[in-house]
Design a protein around this motif. Sequence first.
Motif, PDB file in Angstrom:
ATOM      1  N   UNK A 252      -7.840  35.324  10.442  1.00 60.51           N
ATOM      2  CA  UNK A 252      -6.468  34.804  10.408  1.00 60.51           C
ATOM      3  C   UNK A 252      -6.319  33.767   9.296  1.00 60.51           C
ATOM      4  N   UNK A 253      -7.342  32.942   9.139  1.00 64.48           N
ATOM      5  CA  UNK A 253      -7.313  31.917   8.099  1.00 64.48           C
ATOM      6  C   UNK A 253      -7.313  32.546   6.709  1.00 64.48           C
ATOM      7  N   UNK A 254      -8.144  33.566   6.528  1.00 66.94           N
ATOM      8  CA  UNK A 254      -8.188  34.267   5.246  1.00 66.94           C
ATOM      9  C   UNK A 254      -6.852  34.928   4.949  1.00 66.94           C
ATOM     10  N   UNK A 255      -6.232  35.481   5.971  1.00 66.21           N
ATOM     11  CA  UNK A 255      -4.924  36.108   5.781  1.00 66.21           C
ATOM     12  C   UNK A 255      -3.872  35.069   5.414  1.00 66.21           C
ATOM     13  N   UNK A 256      -3.957  33.892   6.027  1.00 63.77           N
ATOM     14  CA  UNK A 256      -3.018  32.824   5.698  1.00 63.77           C
ATOM     15  C   UNK A 256      -3.158  32.409   4.243  1.00 63.77           C
ATOM     16  N   UNK A 257      -4.395  32.366   3.745  1.00 69.74           N
ATOM     17  CA  UNK A 257      -4.620  32.062   2.335  1.00 69.74           C
ATOM     18  C   UNK A 257      -4.030  33.150   1.443  1.00 69.74           C
ATOM     19  N   UNK A 258      -4.228  34.397   1.848  1.00 68.56           N
ATOM     20  CA  UNK A 258      -3.730  35.521   1.051  1.00 68.56           C
ATOM     21  C   UNK A 258      -2.205  35.525   0.997  1.00 68.56           C
ATOM     22  N   UNK A 259      -1.570  35.091   2.076  1.00 68.89           N
ATOM     23  CA  UNK A 259      -0.109  35.103   2.154  1.00 68.89           C
ATOM     24  C   UNK A 259       0.525  33.871   1.501  1.00 68.89           C
ATOM     25  N   UNK A 260      -0.271  32.846   1.263  1.00 70.07           N
ATOM     26  CA  UNK A 260       0.273  31.585   0.756  1.00 70.07           C
ATOM     27  C   UNK A 260       0.757  31.729  -0.682  1.00 70.07           C
ATOM     28  N   UNK A 261       1.723  30.927  -1.033  1.00 69.48           N
ATOM     29  CA  UNK A 261       2.223  30.887  -2.405  1.00 69.48           C
ATOM     30  C   UNK A 261       1.342  29.925  -3.192  1.00 69.48           C
ATOM     31  N   UNK A 262       0.477  30.471  -4.030  1.00 68.83           N
ATOM     32  CA  UNK A 262      -0.522  29.672  -4.720  1.00 68.83           C
ATOM     33  C   UNK A 262      -0.417  29.840  -6.233  1.00 68.83           C
ATOM     34  N   UNK A 263      -0.890  28.836  -6.946  1.00 67.53           N
ATOM     35  CA  UNK A 263      -0.973  28.935  -8.402  1.00 67.53           C
ATOM     36  C   UNK A 263      -2.047  29.951  -8.774  1.00 67.53           C
ATOM     37  N   UNK A 264      -2.034  30.388 -10.021  1.00 72.61           N
ATOM     38  CA  UNK A 264      -3.043  31.345 -10.475  1.00 72.61           C
ATOM     39  C   UNK A 264      -4.437  30.732 -10.387  1.00 72.61           C
ATOM     40  N   UNK A 265      -4.561  29.438 -10.725  1.00 71.96           N
ATOM     41  CA  UNK A 265      -5.850  28.766 -10.612  1.00 71.96           C
ATOM     42  C   UNK A 265      -6.338  28.782  -9.169  1.00 71.96           C
ATOM     43  N   UNK A 266      -5.402  28.561  -8.230  1.00 72.62           N
ATOM     44  CA  UNK A 266      -5.762  28.553  -6.818  1.00 72.62           C
ATOM     45  C   UNK A 266      -6.241  29.926  -6.361  1.00 72.62           C
ATOM     46  N   UNK A 267      -5.545  30.965  -6.805  1.00 73.78           N
ATOM     47  CA  UNK A 267      -5.947  32.324  -6.421  1.00 73.78           C
ATOM     48  C   UNK A 267      -7.344  32.639  -6.937  1.00 73.78           C
ATOM     49  N   UNK A 268      -7.664  32.131  -8.131  1.00 74.57           N
ATOM     50  CA  UNK A 268      -9.004  32.344  -8.684  1.00 74.57           C
ATOM     51  C   UNK A 268     -10.054  31.676  -7.808  1.00 74.57           C
ATOM     52  N   UNK A 269      -9.752  30.465  -7.310  1.00 72.98           N
ATOM     53  CA  UNK A 269     -10.698  29.757  -6.447  1.00 72.98           C
ATOM     54  C   UNK A 269     -10.869  30.472  -5.113  1.00 72.98           C
ATOM     55  N   UNK A 270      -9.773  30.986  -4.562  1.00 73.65           N
ATOM     56  CA  UNK A 270      -9.844  31.718  -3.293  1.00 73.65           C
ATOM     57  C   UNK A 270     -10.673  32.983  -3.468  1.00 73.65           C
ATOM     58  N   UNK A 271     -10.413  33.730  -4.548  1.00 74.07           N
ATOM     59  CA  UNK A 271     -11.161  34.962  -4.798  1.00 74.07           C
ATOM     60  C   UNK A 271     -12.639  34.675  -4.999  1.00 74.07           C
ATOM     61  N   UNK A 272     -12.938  33.580  -5.696  1.00 73.53           N
ATOM     62  CA  UNK A 272     -14.329  33.206  -5.931  1.00 73.53           C
ATOM     63  C   UNK A 272     -15.046  32.929  -4.617  1.00 73.53           C
ATOM     64  N   UNK A 273     -14.361  32.220  -3.710  1.00 71.40           N
ATOM     65  CA  UNK A 273     -14.962  31.910  -2.423  1.00 71.40           C
ATOM     66  C   UNK A 273     -15.241  33.148  -1.595  1.00 71.40           C
ATOM     67  N   UNK A 274     -14.314  34.089  -1.629  1.00 67.34           N
ATOM     68  CA  UNK A 274     -14.509  35.336  -0.881  1.00 67.34           C
ATOM     69  C   UNK A 274     -15.669  36.129  -1.470  1.00 67.34           C
ATOM     70  N   UNK A 275     -15.736  36.160  -2.813  1.00 71.20           N
ATOM     71  CA  UNK A 275     -16.799  36.902  -3.491  1.00 71.20           C
ATOM     72  C   UNK A 275     -18.171  36.285  -3.208  1.00 71.20           C
TER      73      UNK A 275
END
Length: 389
Positions: free
Chosen positions: A34-57
């Motif tokens: 649920x937390x990961x989905x909340x991150x995916x749904x959030x309105x984030x900057x491109x830099x933020x999306x890169x950090x989220x993707x890095x953490x998942x990877x």
Amino acid sequence: MDRDSRRLLPVRRGSDMPKITVERSTKDSTEQMSMTQALADARLSVEAKAMVAQGIYAGVAQEVSIVIPVKTAIHPDSGLLRQLVIAGWGEALGQYLEVLDLGGDGAPEALRKVQLAVRSGTALFAAGSLTTRTGVHCLVSIHHGLADEHSLEVLARQLQTEDIDSALMCMRRGRERHGEYIQAQAQLAEVDGAQLTAAAHAMTPVRLLQTGRLAFDIQRQRISLQRTLDIASINADKPPVAKLLGCLQRAGVIAEGDTLCSSHNWREAHQQDAIGMMTGLVPRSVATPGALVLPGKISLEACARRSPAARQALACCRASELFINGAGRRGIPASHVMSAAFPVGIDIRRTGASQLLLELEGPFCNASAATNLLNELADVFMDRSEWND
């Protein structure tokens, strides 16, 4: 050093790094999904999306942390911190705040416990109160995709204020400013991408000499070396970073490459209260000490979606073995940072009208040699060395 969107290196901190075994129940797994989905749904900057993707990877979330002096302990039932988090990041994300009981933990152990709550993926925000002989402190860690060091400073100021209504209003305004920043990214990316392509040239990442004074071994314990420099005056026309890079060129620590990585806080003057990930990577020239290699009004991460030149510059930044912090200072000592994205980091910043803080950080092969370089650089900045420009 600032730890932005680069794939994590497996930094080990020696025998003090605990072995962590995490067993998750079905309920824990559902909560994390649920937390990961909340991150995916959030309105984030491109830099933020890169950090989220890095953490998942990587399977380990990057976090930023701060120690905030407060007048009274922040208890789970106080609600103030939770109100501030929800005001700044919204209910969908703010619900994943975990307030920990730090009990009789010492300062390093308490901070590590808060950091691990975010790094392990059990929370997006983690906090706890710790009372020491110097007073009461609130320890806060936040997923790096949701905050940079500047965001932590905004939160700290609001947590310390006695005007709760004003604090909540500031956090809401900070969230709105971040939304405006995201909208501007989308509008400027294509224009900046074209400018970058026109200005692009071949660049190679900096590699450090394996026998030099900044030589590192990624398996060694990471250490931090600092000096406070009292100088007669600071030349506003020549930033300290430019002078530092000129010194490094002459110090014989660089094996090859003409471009190293730095960071930049992309907030404009009216966005200083913006909350979110608004810090990105930028290339700096060693050949022309301190110069930003490419122009632009928004981050490389945003431009990279449309510009091959930006993608190449970003790849060069991430491949550099040397990082110069060009954004905000960290809210915790370097010795308490659990991991770093670059092998060796250097920070130099003004701490007063005629004072600089110089810091070298990394898993150095020879701590004495790195200390010698630190002292040599300090002498240059304090005009005690003939090796000055």
